[in-house]
Scaffold this motif. Structure first.
Motif, PDB file in Angstrom:
ATOM      1  N   UNK A  18      29.326  39.289  44.941  1.00 45.19           N
ATOM      2  CA  UNK A  18      30.554  39.896  45.478  1.00 45.19           C
ATOM      3  C   UNK A  18      30.257  41.055  46.422  1.00 45.19           C
ATOM      4  N   UNK A  19      28.981  41.426  46.521  1.00 41.11           N
ATOM      5  CA  UNK A  19      28.560  42.528  47.391  1.00 41.11           C
ATOM      6  C   UNK A  19      29.209  43.858  46.989  1.00 41.11           C
ATOM      7  N   UNK A  20      29.287  44.061  45.679  1.00 41.63           N
ATOM      8  CA  UNK A  20      29.803  45.313  45.119  1.00 41.63           C
ATOM      9  C   UNK A  20      28.871  45.758  43.996  1.00 41.63           C
ATOM     10  N   UNK A  21      29.124  46.921  43.443  1.00 43.18           N
ATOM     11  CA  UNK A  21      28.297  47.417  42.342  1.00 43.18           C
ATOM     12  C   UNK A  21      28.705  46.778  41.012  1.00 43.18           C
ATOM     13  N   UNK A  22      27.831  46.889  40.036  1.00 41.06           N
ATOM     14  CA  UNK A  22      28.144  46.417  38.691  1.00 41.06           C
ATOM     15  C   UNK A  22      29.331  47.189  38.123  1.00 41.06           C
ATOM     16  N   UNK A  23      29.408  48.463  38.434  1.00 44.04           N
ATOM     17  CA  UNK A  23      30.531  49.284  37.984  1.00 44.04           C
ATOM     18  C   UNK A  23      31.847  48.755  38.536  1.00 44.04           C
ATOM     19  N   UNK A  24      31.834  48.298  39.787  1.00 41.59           N
ATOM     20  CA  UNK A  24      33.051  47.754  40.386  1.00 41.59           C
ATOM     21  C   UNK A  24      33.492  46.495  39.653  1.00 41.59           C
ATOM     22  N   UNK A  25      32.564  45.646  39.274  1.00 41.12           N
ATOM     23  CA  UNK A  25      32.923  44.429  38.523  1.00 41.12           C
ATOM     24  C   UNK A  25      33.470  44.806  37.150  1.00 41.12           C
ATOM     25  N   UNK A  26      32.887  45.796  36.510  1.00 39.05           N
ATOM     26  CA  UNK A  26      33.412  46.257  35.217  1.00 39.05           C
ATOM     27  C   UNK A  26      34.823  46.809  35.393  1.00 39.05           C
ATOM     28  N   UNK A  27      35.060  47.562  36.472  1.00 39.52           N
ATOM     29  CA  UNK A  27      36.406  48.070  36.754  1.00 39.52           C
ATOM     30  C   UNK A  27      37.369  46.927  37.045  1.00 39.52           C
ATOM     31  N   UNK A  65      42.083  44.038  35.458  1.00 39.55           N
ATOM     32  CA  UNK A  65      42.707  42.719  35.306  1.00 39.55           C
ATOM     33  C   UNK A  65      43.215  42.454  33.893  1.00 39.55           C
ATOM     34  N   UNK A  66      43.008  43.401  32.980  1.00 45.44           N
ATOM     35  CA  UNK A  66      43.541  43.269  31.632  1.00 45.44           C
ATOM     36  C   UNK A  66      42.539  42.818  30.591  1.00 45.44           C
ATOM     37  N   UNK A  67      41.256  42.829  30.943  1.00 48.90           N
ATOM     38  CA  UNK A  67      40.210  42.441  29.997  1.00 48.90           C
ATOM     39  C   UNK A  67      39.539  43.694  29.452  1.00 48.90           C
ATOM     40  N   UNK A  68      39.035  43.612  28.232  1.00 51.09           N
ATOM     41  CA  UNK A  68      38.387  44.770  27.638  1.00 51.09           C
ATOM     42  C   UNK A  68      36.960  44.955  28.134  1.00 51.09           C
ATOM     43  N   UNK A  69      36.387  43.893  28.726  1.00 48.97           N
ATOM     44  CA  UNK A  69      35.005  43.977  29.194  1.00 48.97           C
ATOM     45  C   UNK A  69      34.717  42.852  30.187  1.00 48.97           C
ATOM     46  N   UNK A  70      33.576  42.960  30.844  1.00 47.12           N
ATOM     47  CA  UNK A  70      33.114  41.887  31.722  1.00 47.12           C
ATOM     48  C   UNK A  70      32.975  40.592  30.927  1.00 47.12           C
ATOM     49  N   UNK A  97      34.541  39.563  28.328  1.00 55.46           N
ATOM     50  CA  UNK A  97      35.837  38.966  28.029  1.00 55.46           C
ATOM     51  C   UNK A  97      36.400  38.251  29.265  1.00 55.46           C
ATOM     52  N   UNK A  98      36.268  38.875  30.430  1.00 55.50           N
ATOM     53  CA  UNK A  98      36.722  38.227  31.658  1.00 55.50           C
ATOM     54  C   UNK A  98      35.887  36.975  31.927  1.00 55.50           C
ATOM     55  N   UNK A  99      34.606  37.063  31.695  1.00 51.72           N
ATOM     56  CA  UNK A  99      33.728  35.916  31.877  1.00 51.72           C
ATOM     57  C   UNK A  99      34.155  34.772  30.955  1.00 51.72           C
ATOM     58  N   UNK A 100      34.521  35.087  29.737  1.00 50.57           N
ATOM     59  CA  UNK A 100      34.992  34.076  28.795  1.00 50.57           C
ATOM     60  C   UNK A 100      36.257  33.385  29.280  1.00 50.57           C
ATOM     61  N   UNK A 101      37.164  34.142  29.889  1.00 50.22           N
ATOM     62  CA  UNK A 101      38.392  33.556  30.428  1.00 50.22           C
ATOM     63  C   UNK A 101      38.064  32.581  31.563  1.00 50.22           C
ATOM     64  N   UNK A 102      37.114  32.942  32.413  1.00 55.06           N
ATOM     65  CA  UNK A 102      36.722  32.055  33.508  1.00 55.06           C
ATOM     66  C   UNK A 102      35.984  30.825  32.980  1.00 55.06           C
ATOM     67  N   UNK A 103      35.183  30.990  31.939  1.00 56.92           N
ATOM     68  CA  UNK A 103      34.524  29.826  31.328  1.00 56.92           C
ATOM     69  C   UNK A 103      35.562  28.863  30.751  1.00 56.92           C
ATOM     70  N   UNK A 104      36.532  29.430  30.044  1.00 55.77           N
ATOM     71  CA  UNK A 104      37.599  28.604  29.466  1.00 55.77           C
ATOM     72  C   UNK A 104      38.366  27.890  30.564  1.00 55.77           C
ATOM     73  N   UNK A 105      38.603  28.565  31.668  1.00 55.70           N
ATOM     74  CA  UNK A 105      39.300  27.958  32.808  1.00 55.70           C
ATOM     75  C   UNK A 105      38.519  26.744  33.329  1.00 55.70           C
ATOM     76  N   UNK A 106      37.214  26.881  33.447  1.00 58.09           N
ATOM     77  CA  UNK A 106      36.403  25.755  33.922  1.00 58.09           C
ATOM     78  C   UNK A 106      36.454  24.583  32.947  1.00 58.09           C
ATOM     79  N   UNK A 107      36.461  24.879  31.660  1.00 55.79           N
ATOM     80  CA  UNK A 107      36.569  23.817  30.647  1.00 55.79           C
ATOM     81  C   UNK A 107      37.912  23.100  30.803  1.00 55.79           C
ATOM     82  N   UNK A 108      38.967  23.866  30.974  1.00 57.78           N
ATOM     83  CA  UNK A 108      40.306  23.275  31.089  1.00 57.78           C
ATOM     84  C   UNK A 108      40.446  22.398  32.328  1.00 57.78           C
ATOM     85  N   UNK A 109      39.905  22.850  33.454  1.00 61.91           N
ATOM     86  CA  UNK A 109      40.058  22.044  34.664  1.00 61.91           C
ATOM     87  C   UNK A 109      39.099  20.863  34.694  1.00 61.91           C
TER      88      UNK A 109
END
Length: 102
Positions: free
Chosen positions: A55-64, A69-74, A76-88
């Motif tokens: 993404x050409x940003x810092x790790x802190x920016x991804x954590x932010x 976006x409403x996730x408690x951590x990276x 957790x957000x990663x898990x949502x994207x993994x679940x999305x890939x499973x669903x599609x």
């Protein structure tokens, strides 16, 4: 920032919230989120470091981004994207063997 009334959104929820302008992002976060929504495998299979580099940003920016976006951590957000890939990737019709004959 996402309202506390919507905790841990799915990727589809997140897309809807963005379209409805119920969640907005500062420029650097918006750039990263656009990339991730367009390429969900980047976050689903990446590390915090690799996602930030892609993404050409810092790790802190991804954590932010995750927090904004409403996730408690990276993770957790990663898990949502993994679940999305499973669903599609999951077919919605039963396998051929399970279909009833005509």
């Amino acid at each position: 920032m996402l309202s506390s009334s919507v905790a841990h959104p799915s990727v589809n929820d997140l897309k809807r919230l963005i379209v409805e302008r119920r969640i907005t992002y500062p420029a650097s976060l918006q750039q990263a989120m656009r990339l991730l929504l367009g390429n969900p495998g980047v976050i689903a299979f990446g590390t915090l470091r690799s996602v930030a580099q892609t993404c050409n940003v810092s790790e802190t920016t991804i954590a932010r981004l995750a927090s904004h976006s409403g996730y408690s951590s990276f993770k957790e957000m990663q898990g949502a994207f993994r679940q999305h890939l499973v669903l599609i990737a999951t077919p919605h019709d039963p396998p051929f063997e399970q279909q009833r004959p005509l």
